[in-house]
Motif scaffolding. Structure first.
Motif, short mmCIF file in Angstrom:
data_model
loop_
_atom_site.label_atom_id
_atom_site.label_comp_id
_atom_site.label_asym_id
_atom_site.label_seq_id
_atom_site.Cartn_x
_atom_site.Cartn_y
_atom_site.Cartn_z
N ALA A 107 0.82 4.03 -2.75
CA ALA A 107 0.52 5.42 -2.43
C ALA A 107 1.57 6.36 -3.02
O ALA A 107 1.29 7.49 -3.36
N ILE A 108 2.80 5.85 -3.14
CA ILE A 108 3.86 6.72 -3.66
C ILE A 108 3.87 6.73 -5.18
O ILE A 108 3.96 7.78 -5.80
N PRO B 62 -1.94 9.50 -9.61
CA PRO B 62 -2.74 10.21 -8.60
C PRO B 62 -4.22 9.83 -8.62
O PRO B 62 -4.80 9.62 -7.56
N THR C 277 -9.16 5.11 5.11
CA THR C 277 -8.00 4.21 5.07
C THR C 277 -7.49 3.93 6.48
O THR C 277 -7.18 2.79 6.84
N ILE C 278 -7.43 5.00 7.27
CA ILE C 278 -6.90 4.84 8.61
C ILE C 278 -7.86 4.03 9.47
O ILE C 278 -7.45 3.13 10.22
N ARG D 75 -4.77 6.33 -7.06
CA ARG D 75 -4.51 6.11 -5.64
C ARG D 75 -5.36 7.03 -4.76
O ARG D 75 -5.29 6.95 -3.55
N LEU E 259 0.83 -1.20 0.00
CA LEU E 259 0.00 0.00 0.00
C LEU E 259 0.87 1.26 0.00
O LEU E 259 0.56 2.23 -0.68
N LEU E 260 1.96 1.19 0.77
CA LEU E 260 2.85 2.35 0.84
C LEU E 260 3.42 2.67 -0.54
O LEU E 260 3.37 3.81 -1.01
N LEU F 160 -7.18 6.05 -1.60
CA LEU F 160 -6.40 5.66 -0.42
C LEU F 160 -6.15 6.87 0.49
O LEU F 160 -5.94 6.71 1.69
N GLY F 161 -6.23 8.05 -0.07
CA GLY F 161 -5.84 9.23 0.69
C GLY F 161 -6.98 9.80 1.51
O GLY F 161 -7.34 10.96 1.36
N ASP F 162 -7.49 9.00 2.39
CA ASP F 162 -8.71 9.37 3.07
C ASP F 162 -8.69 8.87 4.51
O ASP F 162 -7.96 7.92 4.82
N ARG F 163 -9.49 9.50 5.36
CA ARG F 163 -9.58 9.03 6.75
C ARG F 163 -10.03 7.57 6.82
O ARG F 163 -9.68 6.84 7.74
#
Lengths: 119, 855, 307
Positions: free
Chosen positions: C40-41, C45, C56-57, C48, C36-37, C51-54
């Motif tokens: 994400a890199i 854009p 995900t956490i 991915r 996933l890391l 994935l850039g969302d709360r």
């Protein structure tokens, strides 16, 4: 820091404080009873070590649940009223922390169902 | 005094800034003059956070290199079986020193040092609230640390492992001074760590940019707050542990000697109650750094700010429920172990939250692959692996196999190098442009990262296997034919790869690091937080008000406006150094703190404190006592210049805010520090009471032992009465000091003067009556525990004595009145604490054995 | 020969599977997180963005660990419950850790007499063993990787470790807690024998020492007596009754000497006596370097004959 602020912080940390109380109680009681060989004592026909763990778990769980409901209410209120950003933040953090604490406290009750008291 | 309410000042748009242009002639010059660093030899007396911060980081890094060299020697020794490069004696010193120096002289000081530098800048504070305290902490650490490390060249280094388990470290099995070096040297460096922690707590809570309320606090500040609170809770346990072990070694009080009612496991409880949180104490500041670097490199706000705060706080709590997982093999009941197993599993959740928060942040932006980014990515790889093996060892049956084997060596290095060293290197590359003319080289940085990343994995990945196929830790050699040879050789090669990476880093540092403040390389990464504002030794020209967590991104003209002095307090109102004290919750300005400037006092106090402990170690008692007295004298000299009182009427800092230049009571920064200090003292005392109860638990039927009489109840009652009476007198004195009319009533020194003999009498009676019953401190752990409690109380009473006398002296010198009363308040708080502790001590020592009836 | 990955008893087997399951699970989670890391890199854009969302956490950092750990914790506790369990009728053995060797005592059992030995734990296959451990000086830790976990030997406390050997063979145990100078050279052998062989061994060990039958051995015994060896060592059936060092009544029957350091033969025994402080510096026994070669051979020969 006024009384209201202290109250907010306490509510935010309530679940973790409850966990600390549970942890101290169950570890302290188990160590003392097992260390002194008093664990064979019965309370109304129930084994004293698992009963202590279960009651400590239930009490702290209940306290955390109350804190969770309370902080959730604060959080919902904050959503509908114009409040300072910091109050919104603290009430939300309180919901998250108390929620996680419920899980942690539950986990600490599991051993009572699996392990022998003092072996 | 109440905090002035801010009707409109900081929650409105940027257009109307608090202070108009042009700024008055000479305002900026006066500010610069006030913060000018001393020159020549007197440069050593600088206390400003930027200088002390840089020295501090540099010293910590020096210890990283030194302890790393020790590790290389060990790796060469273990490269092949039955090697005889170093003997067992030196090897045992090497691994003890490697662990001790890395933990106590590198890891904790390094993160504390970084925050001395970064924290005020990140919060746009002019300095830390107690700059002389940080200077003291630094110099004590610098002198003490170097002397402590020097013992390795004389074969005097401790050799009982960084965990110093008795009875191996007790007089019988370690008669030489080596163990004392650890106990006194490290015990004293922990005091420096606690001083730093107090500074950080008050700094985060009280000195922030205007409007930087808790929800806008940089994650790094949150991490440092949790870090400092953890030090305050955790370090007292090891301080007490070292005290008890040193008392056992010096006076034969048998806390850990089984034949006389002591128990070696007591040490392990005290050590690991500190030792496990220690890991998170090191780790949390590093995650704070990562949470600052990731958003900058991805050029997007941090995702999940609140979840990360939750993770930090939860880690802070849960990490105190893990300590027994270092004692899984000590034969405690499985039920007891299971609680620690549960907590050790639970602590993985907050770490998971942080890892996914960074992944989400990276995904929501566009990650630039700079050197800091590479180190962050390396950190995520290595730390995730270390965290997963951490969950494995949290499961007790697996730990029974892995414990004290090379598996654990692998695990802990993955966690600590991954979790702390990599973020620290990321931080070096990231923040050097804020303190240097030039940034570090990106090209060399890639080499540093590549070598270190490969090196760490080559060194430590094989060790998981080495451990599972049976190699125990802390062996200076191993037999042939065990199947460990090849794996160990690979590990040694890896260790040298790490060393090569660090060497290139040093070269890079030498080539590109040029310390400066005014003309630093600047915001090369386009970061969003306040440490990237243009700054000097005074930090920022004016103190900004912030409306978001990423002020530099969302308030586009901020840098320029701050630099032009359009925000708060653009000059100096008293002509000296000042900081803005804000309220802990919503960061409203409360008062202007007059910050002390350079002085020899903290340097001398630190040198004499170090000399006191070090001379005591080599049993030069008389010179040691002289140094101790000199150290106390220097501290008093230093304090004498503080507590200046309201030297001028309230001043306008801009935007219509008028603030006093002095405040007392719960708003005062030193009131906060005193409360934190009382928590430290309370934890030491709590650990001592725990030790008392623990020793009771392991001595069935011998508490008190046969033939020991508990003093008659009349004596403790008298003692308790005296404690209460002395406290009451101080309370009366406090009432006498009310009002705003600057009176200094004569009754105050009289009341304190009467209260002092009362409090001294109380503890003297306590000691005397135990002695009267013929109780011996060295015959049995019961006596040792009782006298330990009494001795600690006497120490507090003596401190109260010094503080009381000092307060009277302040009155005599006309430096104490009902407005200028911070000194009195501090003494009063400490007095209440001492009396309260005395009462609890009496209750335990006299009440508990009566309650249990010798059970 | 000494490995947690080669279980030879039930407990080690159970822990082995726990290890395997956790290792595989850990590797999968590691691959997931690092995957996933990297995604994400390096992903485009728009691909991915999800994935850039709360969320995900919440899912990855909160819910997922809670679910996994809620399964792992009870499993771990169950393994813990079933590992190292005292069994009635287990063979009791007592071990005392000393700087830097192991005192082993087999208590009397019905008509079988008690006896002591050192640095060698002999057990019957298939019968549960209960080892009680403590220490005479500092903390040691008893660990035989092939049979399960370790247990600390702590002065003033008696701990127990229960296990059953399921395969005959020779295994190696070590001290796992740092105990001073020669922690690295503190090992022992565990020899698992078929029950009948074990009984025979036990009967032999309980007997007093063999009488020397050759003149050189008689000479060796005389040197042993005159050298004062008996003030530290016991040889049952002779006047040597020291309690400080290892029991030498049947030292010749042991596989190794020096706490698992060298094979046991006349040469190593002689080398040991003459050079202890060179081979294992810090051990409690002094070197007897002044003995002539001939005397040394006689003394070592005598010891070697104590089968």
């Amino acid at each position: 820091m006024g009384g209201r602020r202290t109250g907010q912080i306490l509510l935010m940390l309530a679940g973790l404080i409850a966990w600390a109380v549970q942890f101290t109680a169950i570890y302290g009681v188990t160590s003392t009873l097992c260390g002194r060989g008093w664990a064979d004592a019965n309370l109304l026909g129930l084994e004293v070590v698992p009963m202590t763990i279960l009651s400590a778990t239930l009490v702290t769980l209940a306290a955390t649940a109350v804190a969770l409901i309370w902080s959730f209410r604060n959080y919902r209120l904050a959503k509908h009223q114009p409040v300072a950003a910091v109050d919104d933040f603290v009430s939300h953090a309180a919901v998250l922390i108390n929620g996680l604490s419920i899980v942690v406290i539950l986990w600490h009750g599991i051993p009572a169902f699996i392990l022998p008291a003092c072996a | 005094m109440n905090a002035p309410e801010l009707p409109k000042a900081f929650e409105r748009g940027e257009e109307e800034l608090p202070n108009p242009l042009p700024r008055p002639e000479g305002e900026f010059e006066a500010l610069k003059r006030a913060w000018k660093p001393p020159r020549g030899l007197r440069f050593l007396t600088a206390v400003n956070n930027t200088y002390v911060g840089v020295w501090y980081v540099g010293t910590a890094f020096l210890f990283f290199i030194l302890a790393g060299i020790l590790a290389l020697i060990m790796r060469v020794q273990l490269a092949r079986p039955e090697n005889d490069l170093v003997g067992h004696g030196l090897y045992n010193q090497l691994f003890t020193m490697h662990g001790t120096v890395m933990m106590f002289l590198f890891a904790v000081p390094a993160v504390e040092a970084a925050s001395v530098y970064l924290l005020p800048n990140m919060q746009a504070a002019r300095d830390l609230p107690f700059p002389r305290l940080s200077a003291y902490a630094f110099w004590a650490y610098f002198v003490g640390g170097l002397v402590f490390f020097g013992t390795i060249f004389f074969g005097l280094s401790p050799d009982g492992g960084w965990f110093m388990y008795p009875p191996l470290t007790s007089t019988k099995y370690s008669p030489a001074d080596n163990a004392d070096w650890w106990l006194l040297g490290i015990g004293f460096i922990e005091i420096s760590a606690i001083a730093g922690a107090i500074e950080i707590i008050v700094g985060v809570m009280k000195t922030r940019a205007v409007g930087m309320s808790l929800d806008k606090l940089p994650i790094y500040s949150w991490a440092m707050l949790v870090f400092a609170v953890m030090i305050v809770i955790g370090f007292p346990a090891i301080i007490l542990g070292t005290l008890l072990l040193e008392m056992e070694r010096a006076f034969d009080w048998p806390f850990f000697i089984a034949e006389r009612g002591g128990d070696p496991l007591l040490w392990q409880h005290l050590f690991w109650f500190f030792g496990h949180p220690e890991v998170y104490i090191i780790f949390l500041p590093a995650t704070g750094m990562v949470s600052m670097i990731v958003p900058t490199m991805a050029q997007t706000p941090l995702v999940g700010y609140r979840l990360i705060v939750l993770a930090l706080i939860a880690t802070g709590f849960l990490s105190f429920g893990l300590w027994v997982h270092h004692m899984f093999a000590t034969g405690l009941p499985k039920m007891s172990l299971s609680f620690f197993s549960a907590a050790s599993t639970a602590v993985a959740v907050p770490s998971g939250i942080q890892v996914f928060a960074w992944i989400a942040t990276i995904a929501s932006g566009r990650m630039r692959l700079t050197t800091p980014s590479l180190f962050v990515i390396g950190f995520l790889f290595i730390f995730t692996l270390g965290g997963l093996t951490g969950v494995m060892v949290a499961v007790a049956p697996f730990d029974w196999q892995a414990h004290d084997s090379y598996f654990v060596v692998a695990h802990l290095h993955y966690v600590l190098i991954g979790g702390m060293v990599f973020p620290l290197f990321a931080a070096f590359y990231y923040w050097v442009p804020a303190a240097s003319k030039r940034a570090l080289s990106e090209r060399l940085g890639r080499w540093v990262f590549g070598l270190m990343f490969l090196g760490v994995n080559v060194t430590f990945l094989p060790m998981h296997i080495t451990g599972l196929i049976g190699m125990p830790r802390r062996v200076y050699t191993y037999p042939v034919e065990m199947g460990w040879d090849a794996l160990n050789l690979v590990s040694t090669i890896g260790a040298f790869m790490i060393a090569a990476g660090v060497a290139i880093f040093l070269y890079d540092l030498a080539r590109n690091f040029r310390f400066t403040l005014e003309d630093n390389a600047g915001n090369v990464w386009n970061a969003s937080t306040l440490e990237w504002l243009p700054n000097g030794t005074y930090n920022t020209r004016s103190i900004p008000s912030v409306v978001s967590r990423d002020p530099l991104w969302e308030q586009p003209n901020l840098s320029k406006d701050v630099e032009e002095g359009r925000y708060y307090l653009p000059g100096t109102v008293t002509g000296g150094r000042e900081a803005l004290v804000t309220s802990p919750f919503d960061a409203r300005p409360q008062y202007i703190l007059q910050v002390p400037g350079p002085g020899w006092q903290p340097v001398l106090a630190a040198v004499f404190t170090a000399a006191f402990f070090l001379l005591l170690t080599v049993k030069l008692v008389f010179p040691s006592v002289i140094c101790g007295v000199l150290a106390v004298g220097c501290v008093i000299w230093w304090l004498w210049e503080t507590d200046p009182g309201p030297v001028r009427p309230p001043a306008d800092i801009g935007g219509g805010i008028v603030l006093p230049v002095y405040a007392t009571g719960p708003m005062n920064h030193s009131w906060w520090a005193m409360i934190v200090l009382m928590v430290v003292a309370g934890m030491v005392f709590t650990c001592l009471i725990f030790s008392y109860l623990f020793l009771w638990l392991v001595n069935p039927g011998a508490w008190p032992p046969q033939g020991v009489r508990i003093p008659d109840w009349i004596w403790p009652s008298l003692s308790a009465f005296l404690y209460c009476a002395s406290g009451a007198l101080v309370a009366v004195a406090s009432r006498q000091l009310r009002g705003d009319d600057r009176r200094s009533p004569r009754s105050v020194p009289v009341l304190i003067g009467v209260a002092l003999p009362l409090v001294c009498g109380a503890s003297a009676i306590d000691l005397w009556m135990q002695w009267e019953t013929g109780l011996s401190p060295s015959a049995h752990a019961y006596g040792a525990a009782v006298y330990a409690i009494t001795s600690l109380q006497i120490f507090f009473v003596l401190t109260t004595l010094v503080m009381g006398a000092y307060t009277i002296a302040r009155w005599l010198a006309g430096r104490l009145d009902n407005v200028r009363r911070t000194t009195f308040d501090n003494t009063m708080l400490f007095w209440y604490y001492t009396a309260g502790q005395g009462l609890v001590a009496l209750l335990v020592v006299h009440g508990f054995p009566r309650l249990t009836g010798g059970l | 020969m000494q490995s947690a990955l080669d279980p030879a008893g039930g407990d080690a087997q159970r822990i082995y599977w726990l290890t395997v399951i956790m290792t595989v699970g850990g590797i999968l989670i590691f691959l997931l997180v690092t995957g996933l890391l990297l995604y994400a890199i390096f992903a485009a854009p728009e691909r991915r963005a999800w994935l850039g969302d709360r969320r995900t956490i919440i899912v990855g950092g909160l819910a997922f660990p809670i679910v996994v750990l809620s399964m792992l914790l009870p499993y771990g506790l169950t393994v813990m419950r079933d590992t190292d369990v005292p069994t009635p009728g287990a063979l009791p053995i007592e071990m005392v850790g000393e700087q830097y060797w192991w005192r082993v005592r087999y208590p009397a059992d019905q008509e079988r007499a008690e006896f002591s030995t050192a640095n060698e734990l002999v057990v019957p296959v298939g019968r549960p063993i209960s080892v009680s451990v403590t220490s005479a000086d500092v903390i040691h830790s008893f660990w035989i990787p092939n049979f399960g976990g370790k247990i600390d030997m702590i002065p003033g406390r008696i701990n127990r470790l229960n296990f059953t050997a399921e395969r005959p063979g020779i295994y190696r145990g070590v001290c796992a807690e740092f105990c001073g100078d020669q922690h690295a050279r503190m090992a022992f052998d565990l020899i698992a024998l078929e029950p009948a062989e074990f009984e025979a061994w036990r009967v032999d060990q309980a007997k007093p020492a063999l009488e020397p039958d050759l003149p050189s051995l008689v000479r060796g015994r005389e040197l042993f007596r005159m050298g004062g060896c008996g003030s530290c060592h016991v040889v049952r059936g002779t006047e040597a009754d020291g309690q400080f060092g290892p029991d030498l009544t049947h030292v010749g029957s042991r596989r190794t000497i020096g706490a698992g350091q060298f094979p046991n033969n006349i040469g190593t025994l002689a080398g040991w006596i003459a050079n202890v402080q060179h081979i294992k510096p810090g051990a409690r026994m002094p070197s007897y370097g002044s003995l002539t070669g001939e005397d040394l051979r006689a003394l070592a020969g005598y010891l070697e004959s104590l089968k």
